[in-house]
Design an enzyme around this catalytic site. Structure first.
Site, mmCIF file in Angstrom:
data_model
loop_
_atom_site.group_PDB
_atom_site.id
_atom_site.type_symbol
_atom_site.label_atom_id
_atom_site.label_comp_id
_atom_site.label_asym_id
_atom_site.label_seq_id
_atom_site.Cartn_x
_atom_site.Cartn_y
_atom_site.Cartn_z
ATOM 1 N N ASP A 32 0.823 -1.205 0.000
ATOM 2 C CA ASP A 32 0.000 0.000 0.000
ATOM 3 C C ASP A 32 0.861 1.260 0.000
ATOM 4 O O ASP A 32 1.366 1.674 1.048
ATOM 5 C CB ASP A 32 -0.903 -0.030 1.248
ATOM 6 C CG ASP A 32 -1.778 1.198 1.353
ATOM 7 O OD1 ASP A 32 -2.338 1.441 2.442
ATOM 8 O OD2 ASP A 32 -1.890 1.936 0.351
ATOM 9 N N ASP A 216 -1.575 5.582 -5.279
ATOM 10 C CA ASP A 216 -1.938 4.764 -4.130
ATOM 11 C C ASP A 216 -2.336 3.350 -4.534
ATOM 12 O O ASP A 216 -3.488 3.100 -4.928
ATOM 13 C CB ASP A 216 -3.092 5.437 -3.370
ATOM 14 C CG ASP A 216 -3.462 4.689 -2.106
ATOM 15 O OD1 ASP A 216 -4.387 5.148 -1.392
ATOM 16 O OD2 ASP A 216 -2.839 3.638 -1.832
HETATM 17 C C1 LIG Z 1 -10.484 -3.173 4.058
HETATM 18 O O1 LIG Z 1 -9.426 -3.341 3.130
HETATM 19 C C2 LIG Z 1 -8.529 -2.301 3.019
HETATM 20 C C3 LIG Z 1 -8.676 -1.078 3.672
HETATM 21 C C4 LIG Z 1 -7.701 -0.084 3.488
HETATM 22 C C5 LIG Z 1 -6.596 -0.308 2.660
HETATM 23 C C6 LIG Z 1 -5.570 0.751 2.462
HETATM 24 N N1 LIG Z 1 -6.051 1.754 1.521
HETATM 25 C C7 LIG Z 1 -6.464 -1.520 2.011
HETATM 26 C C8 LIG Z 1 -7.415 -2.523 2.191
HETATM 27 O O2 LIG Z 1 -7.298 -3.717 1.576
#
Ligand SMILES: COc1ccc(CN)cc1O
Length: 325
Positions: A32, A216
């Site tokens: 991420d 992102d």
């Molecule tokens: C609930 O799943 C996620 C929530 C947040 C992120 C980061 N943006 C990645 C995910 O897979």
């Protein structure tokens, strides 16, 4: 050192997971570039929440060291979150090894994560200035190994509906065509933040307008300023903003126009088909382009990134580079 790790898309390319060994235990993590914590499902969680996941057991790692004074808690823009305690342990991504990496072992994760049964945690690749560990902030995997990499960079090669890769320390010229165009990154918010300079819809004319954006990999969709989103869906018969779905929908049989982002002075095209994100009903599909209201910047998420080869250059003047796959 340098190395390559494969990534595999979840359904609808909602996220891309990579095998990572933590203290000799293999977990599938979502890389991420929008956050800076490496956190994992762990044996410290309620057993029911662990079900279906690979989990990190610090007690069965011969190389774990508890950082007992440290803890973490993270909230993501979609409202999901997690929290827990911290260990230092050996982390290997492809062939790249961090001998002592902060591993944030979850004691609790929110329901949105529990539902993602293949996702065993996140590996943050934003800047360490936004790492959430307290009282002693920790570094991301990339920052931990950066000085040992052949080049202080990593690349993202995300594909539509197929495995791709992340490379650390080198640029694999076989993974893109043409040239890479770069944009300066402003790191003051701890993100891979840059300014896009315009857009076009389909074969339409280019509109020159700057919009603050981030790259992102941990966000599924492409979030843009409301006027750009309206201009895009204005070209799609039957497109509508459906407040019950929380965004724009299109007829699933639409022949969607491409979206072109102007970044680093070059055109970067998302095929229209990538903007039919996922079915909601027999006839209605959720749009891959949505408004960035409430986020504070645009987000070039996977819908965009999977059309590009992306360089995240962590040198003394950080920049992001984009090339056509
Ligand atoms: C609930 O799943 C996620 C929530 C947040 C992120 C980061 N943006 C990645 C995910 O897979």
């Amino acid at each position: 050192q340098q190395g390559e790790v494969s990534n595999t898309p979840e359904a609808h390319d909602q996220s891309y997971l990579c095998p990572v060994t933590v203290g000799g235990q293999t977990l599938n993590l979502d890389f991420d570039t929008g956050s800076a914590d490496l956190w994992v499902y762990s044996t410290l969680m309620p057993t029911s929440e662990q079900r279906g996941h690979s989990v990190y057991n610090p007690d069965s790692s011969s190389s774990s060291n508890a950082q007992s004074d440290n803890s973490w808690t993270i909230q993501y823009s979609d409202g999901s979150g997690a929290s827990g305690t911290v260990y230092a342990d050996k982390v290997v991504v492809g062939s790249v090894t961090a001998t002592s990496q902060a591993v944030e072992a979850a004691t609790s994760v929110s329901s949105a994560f529990i539902k993602e049964t293949h996702n065993d945690g996140l590996l943050g690749l934003a800047f360490s200035s936004i790492n959430t560990v307290q009282p002693t902030q920790q570094t991301t995997f990339f920052d931990t190994v950066k000085s040992t990499l052949a080049k202080p960079l990593f690349t993202a090669h995300l594909k539509k509906g197929a495995p791709g890769s992340y490379d650390f320390g080198y640029i694999d010229t076989s993974k893109y065509t043409g040239s890479i165009t770069y944009a300066h990154v402003d790191t003051s918010n701890g993100l891979w933040e840059f300014t896009a300079s315009g857009y076009a819809v389909g074969s339409g004319s280019t509109v020159a307008t700057p919009y603050d954006s981030i790259a992102d990999t941990g966000t599924s969709l492409l979030y843009l300023p409301t006027e750009i989103v309206a201009a895009y869906y204005g070209e799609v018969n039957g497109a509508m903003y459906d407040s019950s779905q929380g965004g724009y929908t299109v007829p699933c049989d639409s022949n969607l126009p491409d979206f072109v982002a102007i970044i680093g002075g070059s055109r970067h095209t998302v095929p229209g088909s990538y903007i039919n994100y996922a079915p909601i009903s027999e006839t209605s599909c959720f749009g891959g382009i949505q408004a960035n209201d409430g986020i504070g910047h645009s987000v070039f998420g996977d819908v965009f990134l999977k059309s590009q080869f992306v360089v995240f250059d962590g040198s003394n003047s950080p920049r992001v580079g984009f090339a056509k796959q």
